[in-house]
Design a protein around this motif. Sequence first.
Motif, PDB file in Angstrom:
ATOM      1  N   ASP A  65       8.227   6.718  -2.209  1.00 51.00           N
ATOM      2  CA  ASP A  65       7.037   6.778  -1.372  1.00 51.00           C
ATOM      3  C   ASP A  65       6.995   5.682  -0.311  1.00 51.00           C
ATOM      4  OD1 ASP A  65       5.987   9.017  -2.636  1.00 51.00           O
ATOM      5  OD2 ASP A  65       5.062   7.819  -4.215  1.00 51.00           O
ATOM      6  N   GLU A 103       9.109   3.779   3.041  1.00 53.87           N
ATOM      7  CA  GLU A 103      10.175   3.843   4.031  1.00 53.87           C
ATOM      8  C   GLU A 103      10.572   2.419   4.398  1.00 53.87           C
ATOM      9  OE1 GLU A 103      10.001   7.168   7.049  1.00 53.87           O
ATOM     10  OE2 GLU A 103       7.874   6.948   6.592  1.00 53.87           O
ATOM     11  N   THR A 143       6.934   0.458   4.981  1.00 54.80           N
ATOM     12  CA  THR A 143       5.682   1.185   5.187  1.00 54.80           C
ATOM     13  C   THR A 143       5.562   2.259   4.119  1.00 54.80           C
ATOM     14  OG1 THR A 143       6.765   2.678   6.757  1.00 54.80           O
ATOM     15  CG2 THR A 143       5.581   0.793   7.679  1.00 54.80           C
ATOM     16  N   ARG A 144       4.331   2.675   3.860  1.00 58.08           N
ATOM     17  CA  ARG A 144       4.134   3.768   2.906  1.00 58.08           C
ATOM     18  C   ARG A 144       4.369   5.095   3.603  1.00 58.08           C
ATOM     19  NH1 ARG A 144      -1.627   4.282   0.618  1.00 58.08           N
ATOM     20  NH2 ARG A 144      -1.761   6.064   1.991  1.00 58.08           N
ATOM     21  N   ARG A 145       5.200   5.914   3.025  1.00 56.52           N
ATOM     22  CA  ARG A 145       5.571   7.192   3.625  1.00 56.52           C
ATOM     23  C   ARG A 145       4.333   8.064   3.838  1.00 56.52           C
ATOM     24  NH1 ARG A 145      10.626   8.871   3.808  1.00 56.52           N
ATOM     25  NH2 ARG A 145      11.223   7.482   2.099  1.00 56.52           N
ATOM     26  N   GLY A 146       4.209   8.596   5.061  1.00 50.86           N
ATOM     27  CA  GLY A 146       3.112   9.497   5.372  1.00 50.86           C
ATOM     28  C   GLY A 146       1.808   8.830   5.753  1.00 50.86           C
TER      29      GLY A 146
END
Length: 291
Positions: free
Chosen positions: A154, A156, A272-275
């Motif tokens: 989850d 990147e 970063t957190r995906r999405g």
Amino acid sequence: MNINHLAIFHAVAQEGGIGRGAERLHISQPAVSKQLQELERSLGTPLFDRLPRGVRLTGAGVILADYARRLFALEAEAEEALADLRGLERGTLAVGASMTIGSYLLPEVLARFHRRYPGVALSLEIANTEDIQQRLLDGALDLGLTEGFAEEADLEAAVFAQDAMVVIAPPNHPIRAEGPVLAERLCREPFVVREEGSGTRAVIARAFAERGLTIRPAMSLGNIEAIKRAVAAGVGLAVVSSLTIALELETHRVAVVPVSDFAFTRPLHLLTRRGRHQSRAAKALVAELST
């Protein structure tokens, strides 16, 4: 479910105590206790075990805490997205960084960012890579900056810079008179290293091992400042980030030992957190990192 009750539960769960949760919310402790009891009554299950010092989540509390964390992280994300409509005159930006980046690289970057965007409220949390990654997953941080990165579906990761590692010694150490030395020569000297379990120590040991070499630890210390002091005092050599020694080089407390067959760098990661929607403030700080 009463959303106000859930917000109080979330604060107490994060703080680990009713009193600390009340302080965070700026309401009285009896009011917090009463509303927690009402939430537990409405759900038909206890959410906390009350202990002499603080509280502990029950099984039901752990499940609800996970949903509350995601719900309020999504609320914060929605506020960030709407704040983007106002540009960079207002807003918040929460950054997490590992020790070397947070202590030596980021202060100057954050100062430039603040001068350019004074309306954005910045916060910096310094912790190890594992904690930074978890805080990103929890939604508590917008960006993470770490030397290491453990694969996480989850999150990147992108490399934003390379960190040059150098060997340091006291300025009057005999090895300094030998000119550029071979890595094998270094291994005859004692070294000051990070503690067992340190990611930095593991990376350095692996770099030497790839050349069939092993360094000899004379002392293990838990942070870079202690390591630099030990080197300056003559305990041994050390391998450190070039980011961490500007002051020591300027004041001649340590010196770099040139190595002819050993050039070691490590990547610095932007996490970063995906999405997750990335605010203008987050994008602006990323741009500042590259200047």
